[in-house]
Write a protein that holds these residues in place. Sequence first.
Motif, short mmCIF file in Angstrom:
data_model
loop_
_atom_site.label_atom_id
_atom_site.label_comp_id
_atom_site.label_asym_id
_atom_site.label_seq_id
_atom_site.Cartn_x
_atom_site.Cartn_y
_atom_site.Cartn_z
N GLU A 64 -4.12 -22.82 38.18
CA GLU A 64 -2.73 -23.05 37.78
C GLU A 64 -2.30 -22.00 36.76
O GLU A 64 -3.06 -21.68 35.85
N THR A 65 -1.10 -21.47 36.92
CA THR A 65 -0.60 -20.48 35.97
C THR A 65 0.83 -20.80 35.57
O THR A 65 1.55 -21.52 36.25
N LEU A 66 1.23 -20.22 34.44
CA LEU A 66 2.61 -20.24 33.99
C LEU A 66 3.05 -18.79 33.83
O LEU A 66 2.27 -17.95 33.37
N VAL A 67 4.28 -18.50 34.21
CA VAL A 67 4.85 -17.17 33.98
C VAL A 67 6.04 -17.35 33.05
O VAL A 67 6.97 -18.10 33.36
N ILE A 68 5.99 -16.67 31.92
CA ILE A 68 7.05 -16.75 30.91
C ILE A 68 7.82 -15.44 30.94
O ILE A 68 7.21 -14.37 30.85
N SER A 69 9.14 -15.52 31.09
CA SER A 69 9.93 -14.29 31.14
C SER A 69 11.24 -14.46 30.37
O SER A 69 11.75 -15.57 30.21
N VAL A 70 11.76 -13.32 29.92
CA VAL A 70 13.05 -13.26 29.25
C VAL A 70 13.91 -12.28 30.04
O VAL A 70 13.49 -11.15 30.30
N ALA A 71 15.09 -12.72 30.44
CA ALA A 71 16.03 -11.87 31.16
C ALA A 71 17.32 -11.77 30.35
O ALA A 71 17.70 -12.70 29.66
N THR A 72 17.99 -10.62 30.46
CA THR A 72 19.21 -10.39 29.71
C THR A 72 20.40 -10.13 30.63
O THR A 72 20.24 -9.80 31.81
N ALA A 73 21.58 -10.27 30.05
CA ALA A 73 22.84 -9.94 30.72
C ALA A 73 23.74 -9.27 29.69
O ALA A 73 23.58 -9.49 28.48
N ASN A 82 18.11 -8.56 34.33
CA ASN A 82 17.32 -7.53 33.66
C ASN A 82 16.16 -8.20 32.91
O ASN A 82 16.32 -8.67 31.79
N VAL A 83 14.98 -8.27 33.53
CA VAL A 83 13.82 -8.90 32.89
C VAL A 83 13.22 -7.92 31.90
O VAL A 83 12.75 -6.84 32.27
N ILE A 84 13.24 -8.30 30.60
CA ILE A 84 12.73 -7.43 29.55
C ILE A 84 11.35 -7.84 29.07
O ILE A 84 10.73 -7.13 28.29
N PHE A 85 10.87 -9.01 29.53
CA PHE A 85 9.54 -9.49 29.13
C PHE A 85 9.03 -10.43 30.19
O PHE A 85 9.77 -11.27 30.71
N CYS A 115 20.65 -13.76 26.57
CA CYS A 115 19.32 -13.96 27.15
C CYS A 115 19.15 -15.35 27.72
O CYS A 115 19.83 -16.29 27.32
N LYS A 116 18.19 -15.45 28.63
CA LYS A 116 17.68 -16.72 29.11
C LYS A 116 16.16 -16.60 29.19
O LYS A 116 15.63 -15.57 29.60
N LEU A 117 15.49 -17.68 28.81
CA LEU A 117 14.04 -17.76 28.90
C LEU A 117 13.70 -18.61 30.11
O LEU A 117 14.28 -19.69 30.29
N THR A 118 12.78 -18.14 30.94
CA THR A 118 12.35 -18.89 32.11
C THR A 118 10.84 -19.07 32.06
O THR A 118 10.11 -18.11 31.80
#
Length: 140
Positions: A64-73, A82-85, A115-118
């Motif tokens: 099992e994994t989690l993927v943490i990302s931050v995207a901007t507009a 635009n995924v910056i992390f 930003c939004k965190l996913t």
Amino acid sequence: MSTEIKDSTFHGPTFDYQAMVFEDQALANSGDTVSDEFLLPQTMGGTQINIVAGAAGCATGAGETLVISVATADVSGGTFDNVIFSKTIPASQTFAAGEMITSFLPPREVLEAYCKLTITSDFDATGQQVSTFMVGAAHS
């Protein structure tokens, strides 16, 4: 008007309540948990985003994994494409309440401030919780 100062529940840096992105947010069942839009302030030193385990903790099991990302507009309500992390939390990891899962210090060159965190889970993560908050940090 002043804002409430959040006590250091996470035994770490003090931050104001407006800096909270998630607070003890339960994760999704095989899918995306997406934050509301938030502003990433580009202060003199920078703003670090901390993702920590919530009150119930957070864990990944075997396979099992989690993927943490931050995207901007570039505008409020934008496309957030635009995924910056992005960071993958591998299988078989356990984080106690308040323990740092990961953090991200955006470079000064990030031009888009919305930003939004996913957090994407590939398993039933409804029993897992995260809290996310921003603190001021200095670039090295």
